[in-house]
Design a protein around this motif. Structure first.
Motif: not given
Length: 178
Positions: A23-47
């Motif tokens: 969110m420091q670089d993008k608005s919430l609407s621009e962030i994808t779940i794929t990008e988020l789980i990759k950054e968090a290093d977690v599985a989609r199912a965990s999300f």
């Protein structure tokens, strides 16, 4: 705490931190779940085991902080409207300053205020919808939130003790508890 709960807590913290980093670089609407789980290093199912959406991550954080606050606050002769609870409020805002300001800047200020309203409603109990006294609660929470955000945005803010003393002095007059 068992291993499964510890791991779930780690996953939730990773997702939250990752979301705020992005969110420091993008608005919430621009962030994808794929990008988020990759950054968090977690599985989609965990999300999806923990959250239904990106917004849910933010609301869960706000609710978790308010539950911690509920545990720490103390009722006084005027209910929750005590100097100690006001000081505690500003100490919490200070502790979570980065999150609070990031949420506010991202257009999530109304969500924070709504959650604070719901929290205070739950603490105060039910009031008839026709009750004029319910507006006292909203005046208090609105003033608290607005004061906290303004205070946090200052380059060299007053101490939590000083801002709490100032706020308590004014709210005491308003509530007639001097």
């Amino acid at each position: 705490m068992d291993k499964r709960k510890e791991e779930n807590l780690r996953v939730k913290k990773s997702i939250t931190k990752a979301l705020f980093r992005i969110m420091q670089d993008k608005s919430l609407s621009e962030i994808t779940i794929t990008e988020l789980i990759k950054e968090a290093d977690v599985a989609r199912a965990s999300f999806y085991r923990n959250y239904s959406s990106k917004e849910d991550v933010l609301l869960t954080l706000i609710r978790d902080v308010l539950e911690q606050f509920r545990h720490d606050m103390v009722e006084g002769p005027y209910g929750i409207y005590t100097y100690e609870n006001i000081l505690l409020s500003f100490q919490y805002f200070e502790r979570y300053k980065t999150y609070a300001l990031d949420l506010y800047r991202s257009g999530f200020g109304v969500a924070i205020l709504e959650e604070i309203n719901h929290f205070h409603e739950s603490v105060e109990g039910t009031m008839p919808s026709s009750s004029i006294e319910k507006y006292t609660l909203y005046m208090y929470t609105g003033a608290l939130f607005n004061t906290a955000i303004t205070w946090l945005r200052e380059e060299k803010p007053a101490s939590p003790q000083d801002i709490a003393a100032c706020f308590f002095k004014e709210v005491s007059k308003f509530l007639g508890i001097e």
